[in-house]
Design a protein around this motif. Structure first.
Motif, PDB file in Angstrom:
ATOM      1  N   UNK A   1      23.827  38.049  37.743  1.00 36.89           N
ATOM      2  CA  UNK A   1      24.516  37.197  38.707  1.00 36.89           C
ATOM      3  C   UNK A   1      23.548  36.372  39.571  1.00 36.89           C
ATOM      4  N   UNK A   2      22.437  36.930  40.080  1.00 37.57           N
ATOM      5  CA  UNK A   2      21.519  36.082  40.859  1.00 37.57           C
ATOM      6  C   UNK A   2      20.978  34.896  40.060  1.00 37.57           C
ATOM      7  N   UNK A   3      20.729  35.108  38.778  1.00 34.12           N
ATOM      8  CA  UNK A   3      20.273  33.997  37.938  1.00 34.12           C
ATOM      9  C   UNK A   3      21.362  32.947  37.815  1.00 34.12           C
ATOM     10  N   UNK A   4      22.598  33.395  37.603  1.00 36.20           N
ATOM     11  CA  UNK A   4      23.739  32.473  37.510  1.00 36.20           C
ATOM     12  C   UNK A   4      23.892  31.677  38.801  1.00 36.20           C
ATOM     13  N   UNK A   5      23.771  32.352  39.928  1.00 37.87           N
ATOM     14  CA  UNK A   5      23.916  31.685  41.232  1.00 37.87           C
ATOM     15  C   UNK A   5      22.844  30.611  41.408  1.00 37.87           C
ATOM     16  N   UNK A   6      21.599  30.972  41.117  1.00 37.68           N
ATOM     17  CA  UNK A   6      20.514  30.009  41.313  1.00 37.68           C
ATOM     18  C   UNK A   6      20.660  28.797  40.411  1.00 37.68           C
ATOM     19  N   UNK A   7      21.151  29.014  39.193  1.00 43.82           N
ATOM     20  CA  UNK A   7      21.380  27.886  38.301  1.00 43.82           C
ATOM     21  C   UNK A   7      22.538  27.026  38.789  1.00 43.82           C
ATOM     22  N   UNK A   8      23.662  27.669  39.091  1.00 47.10           N
ATOM     23  CA  UNK A   8      24.853  26.916  39.486  1.00 47.10           C
ATOM     24  C   UNK A   8      24.668  26.217  40.831  1.00 47.10           C
ATOM     25  N   UNK A   9      23.847  26.768  41.690  1.00 55.87           N
ATOM     26  CA  UNK A   9      23.572  26.101  42.967  1.00 55.87           C
ATOM     27  C   UNK A   9      23.020  24.697  42.709  1.00 55.87           C
ATOM     28  N   UNK A  10      22.119  24.608  41.744  1.00 59.66           N
ATOM     29  CA  UNK A  10      21.547  23.309  41.402  1.00 59.66           C
ATOM     30  C   UNK A  10      22.482  22.487  40.529  1.00 59.66           C
ATOM     31  N   UNK A  11      23.089  23.137  39.525  1.00 53.72           N
ATOM     32  CA  UNK A  11      23.935  22.410  38.573  1.00 53.72           C
ATOM     33  C   UNK A  11      25.148  21.774  39.245  1.00 53.72           C
ATOM     34  N   UNK A  12      25.704  22.433  40.272  1.00 51.86           N
ATOM     35  CA  UNK A  12      26.910  21.941  40.923  1.00 51.86           C
ATOM     36  C   UNK A  12      26.627  21.176  42.213  1.00 51.86           C
ATOM     37  N   UNK A  13      25.337  21.074  42.560  1.00 53.45           N
ATOM     38  CA  UNK A  13      24.986  20.365  43.791  1.00 53.45           C
ATOM     39  C   UNK A  13      25.496  18.925  43.734  1.00 53.45           C
ATOM     40  N   UNK A  14      26.076  18.490  44.823  1.00 49.12           N
ATOM     41  CA  UNK A  14      26.573  17.116  44.951  1.00 49.12           C
ATOM     42  C   UNK A  14      27.690  16.777  43.963  1.00 49.12           C
ATOM     43  N   UNK A  15      28.346  17.800  43.436  1.00 47.13           N
ATOM     44  CA  UNK A  15      29.510  17.562  42.574  1.00 47.13           C
ATOM     45  C   UNK A  15      30.763  17.964  43.323  1.00 47.13           C
ATOM     46  N   UNK A  16      31.856  17.233  43.165  1.00 47.13           N
ATOM     47  CA  UNK A  16      33.089  17.591  43.871  1.00 47.13           C
ATOM     48  C   UNK A  16      33.693  18.863  43.309  1.00 47.13           C
ATOM     49  N   UNK A  17      34.585  19.449  44.066  1.00 47.35           N
ATOM     50  CA  UNK A  17      35.284  20.642  43.611  1.00 47.35           C
ATOM     51  C   UNK A  17      36.050  20.322  42.333  1.00 47.35           C
ATOM     52  N   UNK A  18      35.930  21.207  41.347  1.00 48.33           N
ATOM     53  CA  UNK A  18      36.591  20.991  40.055  1.00 48.33           C
ATOM     54  C   UNK A  18      37.349  22.254  39.691  1.00 48.33           C
ATOM     55  N   UNK A  19      38.556  22.365  40.197  1.00 42.26           N
ATOM     56  CA  UNK A  19      39.373  23.529  39.883  1.00 42.26           C
ATOM     57  C   UNK A  19      40.018  23.358  38.516  1.00 42.26           C
ATOM     58  N   UNK A  20      40.396  24.472  37.933  1.00 45.61           N
ATOM     59  CA  UNK A  20      41.091  24.438  36.647  1.00 45.61           C
ATOM     60  C   UNK A  20      42.483  23.846  36.855  1.00 45.61           C
ATOM     61  N   UNK A  21      42.930  23.085  35.866  1.00 49.06           N
ATOM     62  CA  UNK A  21      44.241  22.437  35.924  1.00 49.06           C
ATOM     63  C   UNK A  21      45.342  23.468  36.202  1.00 49.06           C
ATOM     64  N   UNK A  22      46.139  23.195  37.234  1.00 49.74           N
ATOM     65  CA  UNK A  22      47.234  24.094  37.603  1.00 49.74           C
ATOM     66  C   UNK A  22      48.564  23.457  37.224  1.00 49.74           C
ATOM     67  N   UNK A  23      49.268  24.012  36.245  1.00 48.44           N
ATOM     68  CA  UNK A  23      50.561  23.449  35.850  1.00 48.44           C
ATOM     69  C   UNK A  23      51.559  23.505  36.997  1.00 48.44           C
ATOM     70  N   UNK A  24      52.368  22.482  37.111  1.00 46.36           N
ATOM     71  CA  UNK A  24      53.356  22.429  38.192  1.00 46.36           C
ATOM     72  C   UNK A  24      54.464  23.460  37.998  1.00 46.36           C
ATOM     73  N   UNK A  25      54.538  24.025  36.804  1.00 43.55           N
ATOM     74  CA  UNK A  25      55.594  25.007  36.518  1.00 43.55           C
ATOM     75  C   UNK A  25      55.308  26.385  37.114  1.00 43.55           C
ATOM     76  N   UNK A  26      54.098  26.617  37.575  1.00 45.71           N
ATOM     77  CA  UNK A  26      53.770  27.906  38.171  1.00 45.71           C
ATOM     78  C   UNK A  26      54.427  28.046  39.541  1.00 45.71           C
ATOM     79  N   UNK A  27      54.784  29.277  39.869  1.00 43.59           N
ATOM     80  CA  UNK A  27      55.484  29.550  41.119  1.00 43.59           C
ATOM     81  C   UNK A  27      54.690  30.569  41.923  1.00 43.59           C
TER      82      UNK A  27
END
Length: 814
Positions: free
Chosen positions: A726-752
């Motif tokens: 996990x620390x390796x993943x964090x250090x990579x993703x900190x750089x990889x996602x830097x300055x990128x907007x939030x990208x959530x997974x597509x949420x279908x409108x049919x969910x309640x």
């Protein structure tokens, strides 16, 4: 007098006839070796394979000849002048053969009995290099002359000089002057000064003898002679000459200098293309553009490197490479030789401990320099006893180092050098675009040059709990919900596919009783996963797992499947997680985006299946022809094959939402440091801690990290996916996602989203204080429970009034 004249005339005619006959005889003997006009005008150089990132950063080069062809107009004037001064002053005035030069060579041979100078022009050298061998025979020499004469008739002087500049061998596997500039100076020709241009212009005569790296003194003499010739020929003035001859020799062996370290990737590309192109791959000038993102690859390199070192250091110091007390008073040359024999590691240095004090160590580095190692650079080195234990914390340098020790040091920005050791543990990282499967970063191990085994593609290890989300997805697809209750209690299974009765346990041996699936996933409760698979059935689940790209024949056909007992590669795991990231679609990982030939012709271009949510919404079950759809990209509309939808987008989102809780509340809590609400993931640790995983993603990027020993020994007590990978993943993703907007997974409108009782998973009663929100597919929303006691309703209403809640809250309560 007349008679004498006639005799001389006859002898002259006979001589001319004889010379013509000899010339014709020689020509007839060698004519088959003289190239045609078409061959002269279609000369092809051997150019190595070059591999680049998607953003055109060089990854690697393959070929026995380092060469970068240039056009005549790219040749610096200083280099052209230096070449002509050294090799062929009359190049622009002779017809390809310098008669005076050949005459001098013949006279030297007659008078000395030895061949001292060949009298070869640049044109003759081009003829020899392109069309002939280097055998020392008169037949070859005559052939060379005839080819040179023909070249001068068919090609311009500039074309001939261009061929020379690109073909000539200049040592250290460098063919051509642009390659030589890179090899000896790490620069392009346009960046070299006059002294450096003259230095490489002196190499054609004898690349080994005048090599500025191997024989700098001889190379200096040759360089200065060329500069003197340039001055005498009026090519340079006195001040330029003086400045150049006073310049030191600065050449070093730079070899192949990639822009980004990605050796595992380069080898993957080379291996894949070799199956198609064979040995032509190394000489026909192919250029490969991969899907790799240079910035993310650099971040991956650093994350894996630092993650491995962090694990290695906390498990203690294994001691010096060896101890050689006899080296302390040995001559400097002997010390340097011994240290070089040990071999450097990355940008580290091997070093000899000369002497120590209580808090410092005097060291001699492999490059001959001296340095002092301070206590802060040493104090980490508790003695290694085993992966489970270390010795006492050292209190003085003598507890760690003694004079004569040969050790490794690594650079440190604050301390200068720091005591280091070569790790024995391994780690690997794969990161891919979940929308089309393009691999954006890949590290197959700690050090490619020590071990070329690619653990991303070639190693298959047990993913442990990293595999659980796939089993949970099967459950959601068959009517279970995130609120479904499974009893986390001791159980014994008598599975006929298992060798004996099986009593699975949770890590730590704790049991939680009735547990919602959401809780069980973020707590990584083993019992719940096993009971869930038992309820689902192994065979139906195996069939469902095909949707993530897994082959059921490679998976265990028993309940241990629920705990990740399958042997899978990190690439397979990341590909499976991409289905969750992209909303339920199956993509195929790919690395090669485009292959370009030497003439800029496209030999191959990837056409990956790509997620197109709009296309799928238009037609939930497209046939083969309909799979080809218009896909909207930043570049415009282009035709791409549409990735097939393999799980319902509602299931994909709920699993994503559950794995977000792994980071919010569960085994991935360390990732909260990234302060992003769009990331989700899952840890994984196998029995006895042999494999440690973390796989995580947002709506665009999937990254999986594996760590462990190649011999599958334990990582040690207290080491888990959350502490190692996990620390390796964090250090990579900190750089990889830097300055990128939030990208959530597509949420279908049919969910309640409704409020539930956290203890039972049922719909919450009106006014229930401990109620929580849960996401459901419409058809799986728990039924509203009836309240039989009127007083309870009255109580709720009174409480709402007391708290002055608005009507919206009252609606939620009921």
């Amino acid at each position: 007098m007349v008679k004498t004249f006639k005799i001389l005339l006859i002898l002259g005619l006979l001589g001319a006839i004889s010379a013509a006959s000899i010339t014709y005889a020689v020509y007839y003997n060698v004519k088959d070796r003289i190239p045609s006009v078409e061959e002269l005008k279609t000369i092809e150089l051997k150019i190595p394979l070059r591999i680049y990132t998607a953003d055109e950063q060089l990854i690697g080069e393959f070929g026995d000849q380092r060469r970068t062809p240039i056009d005549y107009n790219e040749i610096p004037q200083g280099l052209e002048d230096a070449i002509l001064a050294a090799e062929d002053t009359n190049f622009y005035h002779h017809p390809g053969v310098d008669i005076l030069g050949l005459g001098r060579a013949v006279m030297q041979l007659i008078t000395t009995g030895q061949k001292q100078g060949g009298g070869s022009t640049i044109t003759m050298q081009v003829a020899r290099n392109y069309f002939l061998s280097f055998e020392q025979t008169y037949t070859r020499k005559f052939t060379e002359i005839f080819i040179a004469l023909k070249m001068e008739r068919e090609l311009s002087k500039h074309e001939i000089l261009e061929l020379y500049v690109n073909k000539i061998y200049l040592g250290n596997r460098a063919y051509g002057f642009e390659a030589a500039a890179q090899v000896y100076y790490g620069k392009s020709l346009a960046e070299l000064n006059l002294a450096q241009l003259a230095m490489i212009a002196g190499l054609p005569k004898a690349p080994s003898r005048f090599n500025p790296v191997v024989n700098p003194s001889r190379a200096l003499i040759r360089r200065n002679w060329i500069l003197q010739r340039m001055l005498s020929l009026g090519m340079i003035d006195k001040p330029a000459y003086q400045a150049a001859v006073e310049s030191p020799v600065t050449a070093k062996n730079h070899g192949i200098m990639p822009d980004i370290e990605a050796d595992y990737i380069a080898e993957m590309v080379r291996s894949e293309l070799y199956d198609t192109f064979g040995d032509d791959l190394y000489s026909t000038g192919m250029t490969v553009y991969t899907t790799i993102n240079a910035a993310r690859q650099k971040a991956a390199n650093e994350a894996v490197f630092n993650g491995v070192l962090a694990y290695d250091r906390r498990h203690g110091y294994r001691g010096s490479i060896e101890t050689r007390v006899d080296l302390i008073d040995a001559p400097l040359e002997e010390q340097e030789s011994a240290l070089q024999d040990i071999g450097r590691f990355k940008d580290w240095q091997t070093a000899l401990v000369i002497s120590t004090t209580e808090a410092t160590a005097d060291m001699r580095l492999a490059d001959g320099q001296r340095t002092t190692l301070v206590w802060d650079a040493i104090k980490w080195a508790k003695p290694y006893l085993s992966e489970d234990s270390q010795g006492a914390t050292p209190s003085t340098v003598a507890d760690v180092l003694v004079p004569g020790d040969i050790v490794r040091l690594r650079p440190d920005a604050d301390l200068g050098w720091q005591l280091a050791q070569k790790p024995t543990v391994q780690s690997a990282l794969i990161s891919l675009n979940s929308k089309d499967g393009g691999i954006e970063a890949l590290v197959g191990g700690f050090n490619f040059y020590e071990n070329k085994f690619n653990r991303i593609t070639q190693s298959k290890r047990q993913p442990g709990s990293n595999f659980k989300p796939f089993v949970y997805a099967s459950a959601l697809s068959r009517g279970y919900t995130a609120a479904s209750i499974i009893n986390d209690a001791p159980v014994v299974f008598n599975d006929t596919n298992l060798a004996s009765a099986w009593r699975p346990t949770n890590d730590g041996g704790k049991f939680y009783g009735p547990t919602r699936l959401r809780q069980a996933l973020y707590r990584s409760q083993n019992i719940v996963s096993v009971r869930l698979l038992d309820e689902l059935g192994v065979r139906p689940t195996l069939d469902f797992l095909r949707r993530f790209g897994f082959d059921p024949n490679e998976l265990p056909h028993n309940l241990s499947l629920s705990l990740g007992s399958a042997n899978l590669s990190p690439l397979q795991i990341a590909t499976g997680y991409a289905v969750f990231s992209n909303g339920g679609y199956q993509v195929q990982p790919y690395l090669i985006n485009k292959v370009i030939g030497r003439n800029d012709d496209v030999l191959f271009e990837a056409n990956p299946v790509t997620v197109c949510v709009t296309c799928t919404l238009l037609d939930k079950s497209p046939d083969d022809e309909q799979q080809m759809a218009l896909f909207n990209t930043d570049q415009g509309i282009r035709s791409l094959p549409v990735a097939p939808q393999v799980i319902d987008s509602e299931v994909a989102y709920i699993i994503y939402d559950m794995m977000r809780d792994v980071i919010k509340y569960g085994t991935g809590r360390r990732a909260r440091v990234l302060q992003r609400n769009d990331i989700a993931g899952k840890t994984g640790t196998t029995n006895d801690g042999r494999d440690a995983w973390f796989s995580g993603f947002n709506g665009e990027l999937v990254t999986s990290v594996w760590s462990g020993f190649d011999n599958a020994s334990s990582l040690g007590r207290g080491e888990w996916g959350g502490s190692v990978s996990l620390p390796t993943w964090i250090n990579y993703m900190r750089s990889a996602l830097a300055n990128t907007p939030s990208a959530t997974v597509y949420k279908p409108s049919s969910l309640v989203t409704v409020r539930i009782d956290p203890d039972t998973g049922e719909r919450a009663l009106p006014g229930q204080k401990n109620a929580i929100f849960e996401v459901f597919r419409k058809e799986h929303v728990p039924q509203q429970r009836q309240v039989n006691l009127p007083s309870a309703v009255d109580t709720v209403r009174n409480e709402a009034q007391d708290k002055q809640q608005d009507n919206n809250i009252l609606e939620n309560l009921f």
